[in-house]
Enzyme design. Structure first.
Site, PDB file in Angstrom:
ATOM      1  N   TYR A 142     -21.515 -31.549 -12.651  1.00  0.00           N
ATOM      2  CA  TYR A 142     -21.918 -30.858 -13.742  1.00  0.00           C
ATOM      3  C   TYR A 142     -21.585 -29.379 -13.496  1.00  0.00           C
ATOM      4  CZ  TYR A 142     -24.981 -34.645 -15.121  1.00  0.00           C
ATOM      5  OH  TYR A 142     -25.594 -36.059 -15.439  1.00  0.00           O
ATOM      6  N   LYS A 189     -22.780 -42.957  -3.165  1.00  0.00           N
ATOM      7  CA  LYS A 189     -21.453 -43.780  -3.444  1.00  0.00           C
ATOM      8  C   LYS A 189     -20.569 -43.612  -2.191  1.00  0.00           C
ATOM      9  CE  LYS A 189     -19.062 -46.744  -6.096  1.00  0.00           C
ATOM     10  NZ  LYS A 189     -19.501 -48.224  -6.091  1.00  0.00           N
ATOM     11  N   ASP A 221     -24.360 -48.250  -7.692  1.00  0.00           N
ATOM     12  CA  ASP A 221     -24.411 -49.600  -8.634  1.00  0.00           C
ATOM     13  C   ASP A 221     -25.327 -50.464  -8.034  1.00  0.00           C
ATOM     14  OD1 ASP A 221     -22.712 -49.222  -6.127  1.00  0.00           O
ATOM     15  OD2 ASP A 221     -21.154 -50.335  -7.049  1.00  0.00           O
ATOM     16  N   ASP A 245     -29.392 -38.355 -13.028  1.00  0.00           N
ATOM     17  CA  ASP A 245     -29.378 -38.390 -14.725  1.00  0.00           C
ATOM     18  C   ASP A 245     -29.597 -39.901 -15.133  1.00  0.00           C
ATOM     19  OD1 ASP A 245     -29.354 -37.426 -17.234  1.00  0.00           O
ATOM     20  OD2 ASP A 245     -27.488 -36.445 -17.126  1.00  0.00           O
ATOM     21  N   ASP A 249     -33.041 -42.356 -16.443  1.00  0.00           N
ATOM     22  CA  ASP A 249     -33.037 -42.828 -17.811  1.00  0.00           C
ATOM     23  C   ASP A 249     -33.114 -44.349 -18.018  1.00  0.00           C
ATOM     24  OD1 ASP A 249     -32.621 -40.426 -19.093  1.00  0.00           O
ATOM     25  OD2 ASP A 249     -31.093 -41.051 -20.496  1.00  0.00           O
TER      26      ASP A 249
END
Ligand code: NAD
Length: 356
Positions: A142, A189, A221, A245, A249
């Site tokens: 970001y 990851k 994942d 993020d 959600d």
């Protein structure tokens, strides 16, 4: 207790839900004999319209001068459909996080039992889920260098983390795990990304300092799958900005709706408390937004920034009682909710105030 709270509603339903959050804080102050003073400031599209700047200097100064910030959301359809716009509402949000050093975003994901039926996940899998996410908030893809090359046909976003940035959020997560079920899941990851390999290295290095906390590492994942398959296996989860993020959600489905989830962003200076949802253009102005995420953000504000645990719990109990009495906003209602129990934003606020 005397405290100064800055209300920053932002855009869309941010304005509608924050109004309820503020009223709840006022009611708490009246009931418990506190003296809270308030001010308001602009951010996002509202600030761009008024000043051309998504985070005006005046807003930033007011934030720094306040004891806590109750924040709504930013965003406007005009920008979502115009990727070329140079000035954007989200820039205000990102700058606020950077300028206030809000590196830790805490997102408690706890299902109120009454909402077991509101989630798309089976009740027997959900019941008893209680997860606390720590999303890193001021680093990662970001904030790294972004750009286009080859005449605009190739784009890049640089993901970057320093040892120091990983360590400070990991320590916060370890400390929180100690006060809960003593389990920490670090999500990365590391099989592919160098930033993730550094992340894992740092978490492994400090883990021995918290021998009472059981640590596991999951690839993002696999964690995304596990969250839905078996949410109860998670206690505290710590992860990078982008993964956090997306995962939070996803996890909002554990709590029934985006409209139920609160968050706290804390770090070097004033704490900012906000719902995890956005400005929800599709329902803006209809008066039907669920204000509970904003109200629960106000509860986090009282607990984390002011140490007012009883006042915070009073808000959570009021939410619980409203749900137990069968009241629902549209987003958490289901086929069995009678029409007279479906509340709009204002009516939900009034029911809460009555209970407080
Ligand atoms: P969103 O969170 O605004 O909405 C997603 C869906 O959830 C929508 O259908 C919406 O109606 C519903 N929803 C969200 N909050 C609700 C509530 N309180 N009550 C009832 N229903 C609710 O996400 P989006 O649609 O992807 O984005 C809309 C805008 O918000 C975009 O401009 C985006 O950039 C912005 N955004 C801002 C933030 C933030 O300020 N922190 C976060 C996410 C998105």
């Amino acid at each position: 207790m005397k405290k100064h709270i800055l209300i920053v509603p932002g855009d869309g339903i941010g304005q509608e839900v924050t109004e309820v959050g503020r009223k709840v804080l006022e009611k708490i102050a009246a009931r418990f004999g506190h003296e809270f003073t308030y001010d308001e400031a602009l951010i996002g599209h509202a600030a761009i319209e008024a000043t051309g700047n998504p985070l005006p200097e005046e807003t930033l100064q007011k934030m720094k001068a306040s004891d806590a910030v109750l924040f709504g959301a930013v965003g406007h359809p005009k920008y979502d459909n115009d990727p070329a716009a140079k000035v954007r509402p989200e820039q205000g949000l990102l700058k606020m996080r950077k300028e206030l050093g809000l590196y830790a975003n805490l997102r408690p994901i706890k299902l109120f039992d009454e909402l077991l039926g509101a989630s798309s996940i089976k009740p027997e899998i959900l019941k008893g889920s209680d997860i606390l996410f720590f999303r890193e908030l001021t680093g990662d893809i970001y904030f790294g260098e972004k750009g286009r090359k080859n005449d605009g046909d190739t784009a890049y976003d640089l993901a970057e983390y320093s040892r120091f940035e990983v360590e400070r959020i990991a320590r916060k997560a370890f400390e929180a795990a100690r006060t809960r079920r003593k389990k920490l899941c670090s999500v990365d990851k590391a099989n592919v990304l160098e930033t993730s390999r550094l992340w894992r290295e740092v978490v492994q290095k400090i883990a021995p300092e918290y021998p009472d906390v059981e640590v596991e590492h999951q690839f993002v994942d696999a964690a995304a799958m596990m969250l839905i398959k078996d949410p109860r296996r998670f206690d505290v989860v710590v992860t990078a900005n982008l993964f956090g993020d997306i995962l939070t959600d996803e996890a909002s489905q554990i709590a029934g709706s985006m409209g139920m989830l609160a968050s706290a962003s804390v770090g070097d200076s004033t704490g900012v408390y906000e719902p995890i949802h956005g400005s929800a253009h599709d329902i803006t102005g209809k008066g039907i937004a669920n204000p509970l995420a904003s109200v629960l953000s106000a509860a986090l504000l009282l607990d984390i920034s002011f140490g007012l645990k009883e006042e915070s719990q009073t808000i959570i109990d009021a939410v619980d009682s409203l749900l137990k009495d069968g009241f629902r906003t549209r987003d958490i209602a289901d086929g069995s909710t009678p029409a007279e129990k479906i509340l709009n934003t204002e009516a939900a606020g009034n029911e809460l105030l009555r209970r407080i």
